[in-house]
Design a protein around this motif. Structure first.
Motif: not given
Lengths: 109, 865, 314
Positions: B145-171
């Motif tokens: 019933v809220f397709p845009r909310l689902g898409a938004f949630g996915y992108y937040c997850y993706l970007f949040g996950g990338i931020i967390v993983l990127s911590s390895f790159v920055f040691d």
């Protein structure tokens, strides 16, 4: 059928309120601020449990009667079954909440 | 209660003037004659076009649940593999005593990231992926019933996950454990950005969890097929509904805790500083108030998938549907009463220890009910031993063992030896891998044909299972013994000859066998996409609606939405299987308005009550998520001007998202028996937006309650510091209380005005008045706290945080009410289209209640004891 | 001479195990563990048997399967478990007013000990000596982050949390040497924050305590005096106290009887001159994150002298 949904949810909601009450009572008696005397707390906890326990038992018996009179193929039967089991599990859980206060004499045993 | 089929059609809401005139902005209906004479093939093609997923880069703007669900699954699985490799690194380091494969700093980062990624970036998103993908298919809807909310949630997850993983790159990978205990994680003992990567990245990714909760609740309650009452919906929907409510209440304590810790690190606020009346245990309470429900949030969907697949392979319905419903609901509640069993060694009073011990053992009851329902189902007929069935049996073995060691751990004396030892490592992996990962692999073998149209290999599947099962048990069973022999957790190395050497070597070997099994699965997945046998219609002989079409189901899920009369529709309703799926009779076959739509239902009975218009592909969710990512990432990098830019982009994204013509006020033929006409996007309590709004309000109350808990906890356990804190100004607290009552009244008036069909200008004036009062409340609340220095004590800091939270709610309300007024002023709102104001009314009342409670708390704190 | 204290546990297998109890609390938990393992192991086998039976069964299940397995079995188990575990917990946590009191403060990454803090106030570090058969009250605190005190052979654990004093009542029952370890992740050298507990016969313990309360005895051989001078000249006394030589400093472990300890670096390496010299010269390498700086600018002879002197402090 909406009423039956309430009947499934209300016993375990009562447990949640009871748990919050017991937790709050223990915290009030045993934390540094010591708002409540331990023996007073135990008495209050006993009374609260008596009230909650009676209520959930009433719901359990009412639910069992409703289930007995519910046709086996009625569409709402699963909810009537669920209401009885929810009340059963909630009754056990409410009693178990009282265990520490009933068995132990004070904050440090 | 009679069968829904014989019920009179639900009453159409009373006609007011609103319905007589075509409302501005609603699309025009094609003339009746045109509908009947257009050729069928052209109608089908037009329908498919409305539902088609854009291709190429434009697919990123797709909001369809099938696309978003698959994205969650794929991304979640990739994180699973990353965290799994980190686990193998851990096992390599621990293979022999005094190993130097990883130095201490690296090891601490590796085990922290293993836990963090598994818990936040794999388990939750993976179950969300299954939920997002399967729910509409199983309840007979064309989308969530809220397709845009689902898409938004996915992108937040993706970007949040990338931020967390990127911590390895920055040691700067977090190295404080996935649980980030204080004081170790405060700025005093963890300098640098590692903890901030965790706090900021994970909080961004968590947005996906709470948006998913809102979506799941609203979709399951509001968009089921006609006739699908609560007792006719698949048991998985009960599991997911309970899980969603648990997320709504269980994630807020962590969000609040993370905000408090990040505020400590960035601003020096002394929440956990013992010299300022703070308490390290406050973090533990907040964390475990989340952390314990979290593991049940992970377990329940796994059990739900078992409850779905197992009956299929037995060929009979699940035994004890009513028992299972009661067990799932009670388990959801009970899991919130266990959190302090993670804190048995912290010196809590014995009464508390005993309370949590008793509650922890109690949860075995609903767990047992579910397990025995599954076992009883097995007995109903001779089961088929397919690859998913192997994983179900694996679940039964591993999870039951893990559950029993859990009951052992509930006994406090035993816990005091086993806590923080490898015994707990063994227990948690048994319940999580047994309770979620094994069902997940079974579910992947089961539903992959739905995604790809081809079956995976039975032979390779059995290899994968046996490697995973034997590897897992070898790796983790030993750890029960290792722990009891004295090996603590989270140690980078250990001395030789303490009796742990051989056990660790075996565990490492087992871990690699487990990894080999997962590798076999991956090979099979890629192989089957071109070489697997094509899946025929309903390849497993399942009963639920997602198998209505021969895989791959078309984008629109259901050409016409059928009426449901059974919990096992494909088994009991021959009209669903005796003809091609596109010819099944049902609702919304016609698509005269060229819009995506599905049927909205009564939450309990499943009777059809409205037509839900759903969004088409749009870029706004991505823009909003990108804005948030910039906001969070820039804050992490201390580039605060960039944070402002990110906030602006997010605001623009949200505004574009919600500025759209309303569909309410129209009535259309639903295509259900005898021309039943249904309103579109109703403006009352049946509205899916109302239900979603209520779910969001639940989350807001949970966040508020977590802050209140923090304040009450500190008041109770640090009385000297709390009593010595400066007092809020009582006159302004009283004023705030009074204004909160005004806000409540105005909000109520706004909803009534909408429901009664009042003139738009009146509502607009109320909007503006509300804005003024809300600004006033923000002022009085701030003035109440002016005498209190937030850096002076932890209690003061919590008071200010509470006020800041209310301030955030007030800011949202200000924006919302002015937005609504503006839309009316530019004539974008027609009569009968008052949904945004109707929802604002509920939000305003909730915010007013929270403001009043805060004001009352400040009044109380302002009064000398 | 320390004839009473056995050799370091670093040579002994299994002195850090909950399955080899040598203390009152550990023995209670061991019995509970055994009983639960047998009971729940039986339940597990039973459930797996039921799965197999259900698989092969030709007649469908009845409702009583679910409520006996789902309600009755767990409730009975819960009641038995709660009675047993509450009784055990009360027994384990019973505090004894006449017990010996030891203040234990956790630091990153070592243990500060004060025996009889309201009486003799004997300060020591990293190796705890206790009397057999007598209850001891440990008052556990932390100077920085959360640590946890755990000697599996003697008792369950208790966290050491800054801002609070947690009490652990411990009664060792068998003389011997046992190893413990910090059980709450506390930073970089969390894996290297261990300790040893030496349990003596009560009379031997009383003698030991009186002796240790006094000044450091460094064998007074003239060739060791150079080492004592190095200790003073290089400012070691700013952090480390040695009764009779340098008092007052509490930043680092008390070294009054450092040579008598079986292990070095908080239960990690054998105490001998060579390891001690290596520690002083390069502690940062042996124990990353330790607050003690490495003294690799000491000359070879100085290093040998100070380590010889320290090892002689018994």
């Amino acid at each position: 059928m909406t009423a039956l949904v309430v009947h499934v949810a209300r016993p375990i909601t009562l447990w949640a309120l009871h748990f919050i009450a017991i937790y709050a009572l223990i915290s009030a008696a045993c934390a540094p601020r010591a708002l409540l005397d331990v023996q007073v707390m135990r008495a209050v906890a006993g009374l609260v449990t008596l009230g909650a326990g009676l209520l959930v038992l009433i719901w359990l018996f009412a639910g069992s009667r409703r289930l007995r009179h519910c046709a086996a193929s009625a569409p709402e039967r699963p909810l009537a079954t669920a209401a009885v089991w929810s009340a059963t599990i909630s009754a056990l859980a409410i009693l178990l909440n009282l265990w520490p206060v009933a068995i132990l004499a004070g904050c440090s045993g | 209660m009679t069968d829904a089929r014989h019920d009179p059609p639900p009453a159409v809401p009373p006609r007011s003037d609103a319905y007589e005139t075509a409302p501005k902005g609603a699309r025009e209906t094609a003339p009746k004659g045109a509908r009947e004479t257009a050729p069928k093939g052209a109608r089908d093609k037009d329908f498919e076009q409305v539902w088609a997923t854009p291709d190429g880069a434009r697919a990123l703007s797709s909001v369809s649940h099938r696309v978003v669900g698959k994205r969650f699954l794929i991304t979640g699985f990739i994180f699973f593999l990353i965290a799994g490799i980190l686990a193998l690194l851990v096992r390599l380091q621990l293979m022999v005593p005094e190993n130097t494969f990883l130095d201490s700093e690296t090891y601490n980062q590796v085990f922290t990231m293993h836990g963090t990624i598994m818990m936040f970036l794999f388990a939750i998103p993976m179950l969300e992926g299954f939920a997002v993908y399967l729910i509409p298919l199983m309840i007979g809807a064309r989308d969530l019933v809220f397709p845009r909310l689902g898409a938004f949630g996915y992108y937040c997850y993706l970007f949040g996950g990338i931020i967390v993983l990127s911590s390895f790159v920055f040691d700067a990978a977090p190295a404080g454990g996935w649980f980030m205990y204080v004081p170790l994680s405060t700025s005093q003992y963890t300098q640098g950005l590692s903890a901030d990567f965790w706090l900021i990245g994970i909080t961004l990714a968590e947005i996906a969890s709470v948006t998913a909760a809102i979506e799941i609740i609203a979709s399951i309650l509001c968009s089921r097929a006609p006739g699908m009452s609560l007792t006719r919906m698949p048991i998985l929907m009960w599991y997911l509904l309970v899980t969603a409510f648990m997320i709504a209440i269980g994630f807020p304590p962590l969000i609040i805790g993370s905000i408090l810790l990040e505020a400590e690190r960035l601003l020096g606020l002394p929440f956990f500083d013992i010299t300022q009346g703070g308490d390290p245990l406050l973090w533990q309470h907040l964390f475990w108030l989340f952390g314990h429900p979290e593991v049940y949030i992970i377990f329940l969907p796994g059990a739900g998938m078992v409850a779905t697949m197992l009956p299929v392979f037995v060929g009979k319905p699940l035994f004890g549907y009513g028992f299972a419903v009661a067990a799932v609901v009670t388990m959801g509640f009970l899991s919130f009463g266990l959190w302090a069993h993670h804190m048995f060694a912290t010196g809590l009073p014995i009464l508390s220890l005993s309370l949590f011990s008793a509650a922890s053992t109690m949860v075995a009851v609903p767990t047992g009910v579910q397990i025995f329902c599954f076992i009883a189902t097995l007995s109903l007929a001779r089961p088929r031993l397919t690859v998913p069935m192997y994983f179900i049996l694996g679940f039964l073995f591993i999870f039951v063992l893990g559950g029993l060691t859990g009951v052992m751990l509930a006994a406090v004396p035993f816990n005091l030896q086993a806590h923080d030892s490898y015994f707990v490592v063994a227990h948690l992996h048994y319940v999580l891998i047994g309770g979620f990962v094994f069902p997940m692999f079974g579910a992947l073998y089961y539903w992959v044909p739905h995604f790809t149209g081809r079956m995976m290999s039975e032979r390779l599947g059995k290899w994968a299972f046996w490697l995973m099962f034997s590897g897992f048990n070898l790796a983790f069973f030993m750890m029960h013994l290792t722990g009891l022999r004295g090996m603590p957790r989270r140690i980078a190395t250990y001395p030789a000859d303490l009796g742990w050497d051989r056990l660790n070597m075996l565990s490492t070997f087992g871990a690699f066998v487990l990894a080999a099994g997962i590798a076999v699965f991956i090979v099979d997945f890629f192989r089957h996409r071109h070489a697997g046998p094509k899946a025929g219609h309903d390849p497993w002989g399942a009963a639920t609606l997602e198998w209505l079409h021969t895989p791959v189901t078309p984008d629109y899920n259901f050409r016409a939405i059928p009426e449901i009369r059974s919990r096992e529709p494909l088994w009991d309703q021959p009209e669903l299987t005796d003809r091609p799926a596109t010819e099944i009779a049902g609702a919304l076959r016609d698509n005269a308005d060229h819009r995506r739509e599905t049927i909205g239902c009564d939450p309990v009975t499943g009777a059809p009550v409205q037509i839900l218009r759903l969004p088409h592909p749009t870029w706004f969710p991505l823009i909003a998520a990108l804005g948030l990512a910039v906001l969070f990432g820039a804050t992490l990098a201390s580039l605060y001007w960039l944070s402002g830019v990110g906030a602006g982009i997010a605001l623009a994204g949200f505004t574009g998202w919600v500025w759209e013509p309303s569909d309410s006020g129209a009535v259309r033929d639903s295509g259900i028996r005898d021309g039943l006409e249904l309103p579109v996007n109703v403006v009352n309590r049946h509205s899916h937006l109302y239900v979603g709004n209520m779910a969001m309000i639940l989350i807001l109350f949970a966040l508020f309650a977590s802050l209140l808990f923090a304040g009450m906890y500190l008041w109770n356990t640090q009385p000297l510091s709390a009593d010595a804190t400066q007092r809020p100004a009582r006159i302004y607290a009283l004023l705030t209380l009074g204004l909160a009552v005004v806000v409540f009244t105005l909000s109520w008036m706004i909803s009534r005005s909408v429901l009664l069909g009042g003139p738009l200008m009146l509502t607009a004036m109320l909007n503006v008045l509300l804005a003024v009062i809300v600004a006033g409340v923000a002022l009085t609340l701030t003035l109440a706290l002016v005498p209190v220095d937030p850096w002076s004590s932890a209690f003061a800091a919590v008071g200010w945080t509470l006020a800041a939270y209310i301030g955030a709610l007030l800011a949202v309300m200000l924006y919302w009410t002015l937005f609504n007024a503006l839309r009316k002023l530019v004539g974008a709102v027609g009569p009968g289209q008052g949904l945004p104001d109707f929802l604002l009314g509920s939000f305003g009342k909730a915010a007013a209640v929270m403001t009043a409670i805060t004001a009352a708390a400040f009044l109380f704190a302002g009064t000398p004891q | 001479m320390e004839r009473d204290i056995p050799q370091s546990a670093l040579d002994i297998y299994g002195a850090q195990s909950a399955l080899e109890p040598a203390g009152f609390g550990a023995a209670i938990v061991f019995d509970l563990t055994f009983a639960m393992t047998v009971a729940f192991g039986t339940v597990f086998v039973g459930v797996m048997l039921l799965v197999w039976l259900a698989w092969r069964r030709d007649r469908p299940a009845r409702h009583w399967w679910v409520w006996s397995g789902g309600i009755v079995l767990p409730v009975v188990s819960i009641l038995v478990l709660m009675v047993a575990s509450t009784a055990a917990l009360v027994a384990m946590t019973r505090s004894d007013d006449t017990a010996l009191v030891v203040d234990v403060t956790g630091h990153q990454f070592w243990w500060d000990l004060v025996y009889d803090p309201d009486g003799l106030a004997v300060r020591d570090a990293n190796e705890m000596v206790l009397p057999a058969g007598r209850p001891v009250t440990l008052r556990l605190q932390s100077a920085d982050v959360i640590h946890s005190f755990w000697v599996p052979s003697l008792s369950g654990k208790m966290d050491m949390i800054p801002g609070r004093v947690n009490t652990l009542t411990l009664t060792a029952t068998e003389p011997g040497r046992y190893r413990g370890q910090c059980a709450e992740f506390c930073g970089l050298s969390h894996p290297r924050m261990a300790f040893e507990v030496v349990v003596l016969e009560p009379a031997a313990f009383d003698r030991w305590l009186i002796r240790t309360a006094g000044e450091a005895r460094d064998a007074a051989r003239p060739e060791l005096l150079r080492g004592r001078q190095v200790f003073i000249d290089y400012g070691c006394a700013a952090c480390h106290a040695v009764r009779g030589v340098a008092t007052g400093a509490r930043l680092g472990p008390d070294l009054t009887r450092v040579g008598a300890r079986g292990s070095l670096g908080a239960g990690m390496w054998r105490m001998n001159q060579g390891n001690l010299a290596g520690w002083i010269a390069d502690v940062g390498d042996m124990k990353p994150g330790a607050k003690m700086p490495s003294y690799n600018h000491l000359s070879g002879p100085d290093l040998r002298a100070v380590s010889a002197w320290l090892v002689s402090l018994k």
